[in-house]
Design a protein around this motif. Structure first.
Motif, PDB file in Angstrom:
ATOM      1  N   VAL A  40       1.137  -1.041  -0.517  1.00 43.90           N
ATOM      2  CA  VAL A  40       0.139  -0.146   0.192  1.00 43.90           C
ATOM      3  C   VAL A  40       0.681   1.109  -0.238  1.00 43.90           C
ATOM      4  O   VAL A  40       1.957   1.518   0.565  1.00 43.90           O
ATOM      5  CB  VAL A  40      -1.049  -0.099   1.308  1.00 43.90           C
ATOM      6  CG1 VAL A  40      -1.931  -1.220   1.114  1.00 43.90           C
ATOM      7  CG2 VAL A  40       0.232  -0.076   2.533  1.00 43.90           C
ATOM      8  N   PRO A  41       0.319   2.219  -0.541  1.00 50.64           N
ATOM      9  CA  PRO A  41       1.635   3.027  -0.210  1.00 50.64           C
ATOM     10  C   PRO A  41       1.800   4.113   0.898  1.00 50.64           C
ATOM     11  O   PRO A  41       1.341   3.739   2.180  1.00 50.64           O
ATOM     12  CB  PRO A  41       0.106   4.483  -0.777  1.00 50.64           C
ATOM     13  CG  PRO A  41      -0.491   3.959  -1.987  1.00 50.64           C
ATOM     14  CD  PRO A  41      -0.641   2.311  -1.140  1.00 50.64           C
ATOM     15  N   GLY A  42       2.835   4.203   0.424  1.00 42.94           N
ATOM     16  CA  GLY A  42       3.655   4.509   1.773  1.00 42.94           C
ATOM     17  C   GLY A  42       4.412   4.011   3.391  1.00 42.94           C
ATOM     18  O   GLY A  42       4.918   4.024   3.707  1.00 42.94           O
ATOM     19  N   LYS A  43       3.947   2.446   2.681  1.00 41.32           N
ATOM     20  CA  LYS A  43       4.367   1.327   3.484  1.00 41.32           C
ATOM     21  C   LYS A  43       5.405   0.390   2.563  1.00 41.32           C
ATOM     22  O   LYS A  43       5.401   0.046   1.146  1.00 41.32           O
ATOM     23  CB  LYS A  43       3.093  -0.100   3.985  1.00 41.32           C
ATOM     24  CG  LYS A  43       1.949   1.192   4.879  1.00 41.32           C
ATOM     25  CD  LYS A  43       1.458   0.633   5.402  1.00 41.32           C
ATOM     26  CE  LYS A  43       0.551   0.804   7.081  1.00 41.32           C
ATOM     27  NZ  LYS A  43      -0.397   0.586   7.378  1.00 41.32           N
ATOM     28  N   GLY A  44       5.987  -0.479   2.924  1.00 40.94           N
ATOM     29  CA  GLY A  44       6.895  -1.561   2.610  1.00 40.94           C
ATOM     30  C   GLY A  44       6.133  -2.854   1.755  1.00 40.94           C
ATOM     31  O   GLY A  44       5.225  -2.883   2.572  1.00 40.94           O
ATOM     32  N   ARG A  45       6.735  -3.536   1.233  1.00 42.31           N
ATOM     33  CA  ARG A  45       6.488  -4.623   0.150  1.00 42.31           C
ATOM     34  C   ARG A  45       5.894  -6.150   1.610  1.00 42.31           C
ATOM     35  O   ARG A  45       7.083  -6.468   1.968  1.00 42.31           O
ATOM     36  CB  ARG A  45       7.376  -4.909  -0.619  1.00 42.31           C
ATOM     37  CG  ARG A  45       6.295  -5.858  -1.679  1.00 42.31           C
ATOM     38  CD  ARG A  45       6.906  -5.629  -3.428  1.00 42.31           C
ATOM     39  NE  ARG A  45       6.950  -4.624  -3.990  1.00 42.31           N
ATOM     40  CZ  ARG A  45       7.251  -3.697  -5.245  1.00 42.31           C
ATOM     41  NH1 ARG A  45       8.487  -5.306  -5.729  1.00 42.31           N
ATOM     42  NH2 ARG A  45       7.078  -3.701  -5.694  1.00 42.31           N
ATOM     43  N   GLU A  46       4.929  -6.049   1.626  1.00 44.50           N
ATOM     44  CA  GLU A  46       4.540  -7.348   2.661  1.00 44.50           C
ATOM     45  C   GLU A  46       4.796  -8.813   1.473  1.00 44.50           C
ATOM     46  O   GLU A  46       3.853  -9.312   0.576  1.00 44.50           O
ATOM     47  CB  GLU A  46       3.224  -7.204   3.431  1.00 44.50           C
ATOM     48  CG  GLU A  46       2.457  -8.279   3.935  1.00 44.50           C
ATOM     49  CD  GLU A  46       1.634  -8.595   4.537  1.00 44.50           C
ATOM     50  OE1 GLU A  46       0.465  -7.274   4.608  1.00 44.50           O
ATOM     51  OE2 GLU A  46       1.118  -9.420   5.573  1.00 44.50           O
ATOM     52  N   GLY A  47       5.329  -9.848   2.283  1.00 49.37           N
ATOM     53  CA  GLY A  47       5.103 -11.398   1.613  1.00 49.37           C
ATOM     54  C   GLY A  47       4.156 -11.740   1.938  1.00 49.37           C
ATOM     55  O   GLY A  47       3.212 -12.167   3.114  1.00 49.37           O
ATOM     56  N   VAL A  48       2.859 -11.986   0.827  1.00 48.54           N
ATOM     57  CA  VAL A  48       2.105 -13.109   1.436  1.00 48.54           C
ATOM     58  C   VAL A  48       1.611 -14.230   0.729  1.00 48.54           C
ATOM     59  O   VAL A  48       1.558 -15.016   1.384  1.00 48.54           O
ATOM     60  CB  VAL A  48       0.498 -12.680  -0.392  1.00 48.54           C
ATOM     61  CG1 VAL A  48      -0.431 -13.197  -0.021  1.00 48.54           C
ATOM     62  CG2 VAL A  48       0.680 -10.814   0.436  1.00 48.54           C
ATOM     63  N   ALA A  49       2.364 -14.866   0.445  1.00 53.33           N
ATOM     64  CA  ALA A  49       2.288 -16.731   0.143  1.00 53.33           C
ATOM     65  C   ALA A  49       3.588 -16.592  -1.668  1.00 53.33           C
ATOM     66  O   ALA A  49       4.413 -16.195  -2.065  1.00 53.33           O
ATOM     67  CB  ALA A  49       0.931 -16.799  -0.354  1.00 53.33           C
ATOM     68  N   CYS A  50       4.293 -17.781  -1.114  1.00 52.64           N
ATOM     69  CA  CYS A  50       5.364 -18.125  -1.837  1.00 52.64           C
ATOM     70  C   CYS A  50       5.157 -19.271  -1.806  1.00 52.64           C
ATOM     71  O   CYS A  50       4.857 -20.048  -1.413  1.00 52.64           O
ATOM     72  CB  CYS A  50       6.032 -17.855  -1.284  1.00 52.64           C
ATOM     73  SG  CYS A  50       7.396 -18.928   0.067  1.00 52.64           S
ATOM     74  N   ILE A  51       5.153 -20.094  -3.341  1.00 46.87           N
ATOM     75  CA  ILE A  51       5.737 -21.781  -3.446  1.00 46.87           C
ATOM     76  C   ILE A  51       6.822 -22.126  -4.234  1.00 46.87           C
ATOM     77  O   ILE A  51       6.864 -21.253  -4.926  1.00 46.87           O
ATOM     78  CB  ILE A  51       4.101 -21.929  -4.149  1.00 46.87           C
ATOM     79  CG1 ILE A  51       3.839 -23.721  -3.936  1.00 46.87           C
ATOM     80  CG2 ILE A  51       3.936 -21.098  -5.537  1.00 46.87           C
ATOM     81  CD1 ILE A  51       2.467 -23.854  -4.510  1.00 46.87           C
ATOM     82  N   TYR A  52       7.086 -23.249  -3.860  1.00 47.64           N
ATOM     83  CA  TYR A  52       8.294 -24.292  -4.716  1.00 47.64           C
ATOM     84  C   TYR A  52       7.769 -25.382  -5.682  1.00 47.64           C
ATOM     85  O   TYR A  52       6.499 -25.282  -5.696  1.00 47.64           O
ATOM     86  CB  TYR A  52       8.793 -24.304  -3.257  1.00 47.64           C
ATOM     87  CG  TYR A  52      10.675 -24.985  -4.390  1.00 47.64           C
ATOM     88  CD1 TYR A  52      11.125 -25.613  -4.155  1.00 47.64           C
ATOM     89  CD2 TYR A  52      11.515 -23.555  -4.551  1.00 47.64           C
ATOM     90  CE1 TYR A  52      12.243 -26.692  -4.279  1.00 47.64           C
ATOM     91  CE2 TYR A  52      12.524 -23.883  -5.438  1.00 47.64           C
ATOM     92  CZ  TYR A  52      13.106 -25.647  -4.826  1.00 47.64           C
ATOM     93  OH  TYR A  52      14.228 -25.485  -5.657  1.00 47.64           O
ATOM     94  N   THR A  53       8.956 -25.160  -6.295  1.00 43.37           N
ATOM     95  CA  THR A  53       8.239 -26.361  -7.152  1.00 43.37           C
ATOM     96  C   THR A  53       7.669 -27.742  -7.154  1.00 43.37           C
ATOM     97  O   THR A  53       6.503 -28.655  -8.352  1.00 43.37           O
ATOM     98  CB  THR A  53       9.083 -26.136  -8.809  1.00 43.37           C
ATOM     99  OG1 THR A  53      10.488 -26.336  -8.021  1.00 43.37           O
ATOM    100  CG2 THR A  53       9.023 -25.531  -9.725  1.00 43.37           C
ATOM    101  N   THR A  54       8.347 -27.848  -5.753  1.00 44.85           N
ATOM    102  CA  THR A  54       7.762 -29.558  -5.207  1.00 44.85           C
ATOM    103  C   THR A  54       6.204 -28.834  -4.569  1.00 44.85           C
ATOM    104  O   THR A  54       5.682 -29.769  -4.562  1.00 44.85           O
ATOM    105  CB  THR A  54       8.288 -29.616  -4.064  1.00 44.85           C
ATOM    106  OG1 THR A  54       8.670 -28.658  -3.086  1.00 44.85           O
ATOM    107  CG2 THR A  54       9.874 -30.079  -4.571  1.00 44.85           C
ATOM    108  N   GLY A  55       5.625 -28.421  -4.545  1.00 42.56           N
ATOM    109  CA  GLY A  55       4.396 -28.035  -3.575  1.00 42.56           C
ATOM    110  C   GLY A  55       4.466 -27.252  -2.654  1.00 42.56           C
ATOM    111  O   GLY A  55       3.222 -26.965  -1.772  1.00 42.56           O
ATOM    112  N   LYS A  56       5.278 -27.158  -1.995  1.00 47.19           N
ATOM    113  CA  LYS A  56       5.874 -26.811  -1.112  1.00 47.19           C
ATOM    114  C   LYS A  56       5.172 -24.753  -0.122  1.00 47.19           C
ATOM    115  O   LYS A  56       6.139 -24.160  -1.487  1.00 47.19           O
ATOM    116  CB  LYS A  56       7.665 -26.714   0.011  1.00 47.19           C
ATOM    117  CG  LYS A  56       7.737 -25.965   1.456  1.00 47.19           C
ATOM    118  CD  LYS A  56       7.028 -27.405   2.606  1.00 47.19           C
ATOM    119  CE  LYS A  56       6.775 -26.886   4.075  1.00 47.19           C
ATOM    120  NZ  LYS A  56       6.400 -27.503   4.676  1.00 47.19           N
TER     121      LYS A  56
END
Length: 125
Positions: A40-56
């Motif tokens: 959001v404007p004025g704030k840093g980037r927040e990690g929401v979700a990630c996925i590896y190719t194995t599915g983790k």
């Protein structure tokens, strides 16, 4: 040239659901993380979700239990499913993908070499 194409953003009332997608083109890695961040404007980037190719997969604390990330590795596409949306989920969402030498925690933006343009998600009261 690697490109990440995001789609699926929009406006959904609080409590509703939305599904985004991010497709990587000209992307030749076979083992990689892809992720979603939001800002959001004025704030840093927040990690929401990630996925590896194995599915983790991993999720940010603010979305655990509400968001689910899945993938289609054949088409190098990821799909975050966002449920029980809250007004505080309103943000610009960015897709990210590993590059050569990517290392570190999957929800750390510094890991990623490639970024999409962003798609807006709004969840009004």
């Amino acid at each position: 040239q690697v490109q990440l194409q995001e789609s699926g953003g929009g406006s959904v009332q609080a409590g509703g659901s939305l599904r985004l997608s991010c497709a990587a083109s000209n992307y030749r890695f076979s083992q990689y993380y892809m992720a979603w961040f939001r800002q959001v404007p004025g704030k840093g980037r927040e990690g929401v979700a990630c996925i590896y190719t194995t599915g983790k997969s991993y999720y940010g604390d603010s979305v655990k239990g509400r968001f689910t990330i899945s993938q289609d590795t054949a088409n190098k596409t990821i799909y975050p499913e966002m449920n029980s949306l809250k007004p505080e989920d309103t943000s610009t969402y960015y897709c990210a993908a590993d590059g050569l030498g990517s290392a570190g925690w999957g929800l750390n933006e510094e890991r990623y070499h490639y970024w999409g343009q962003g798609t807006q998600v709004t969840s009004p009261h």
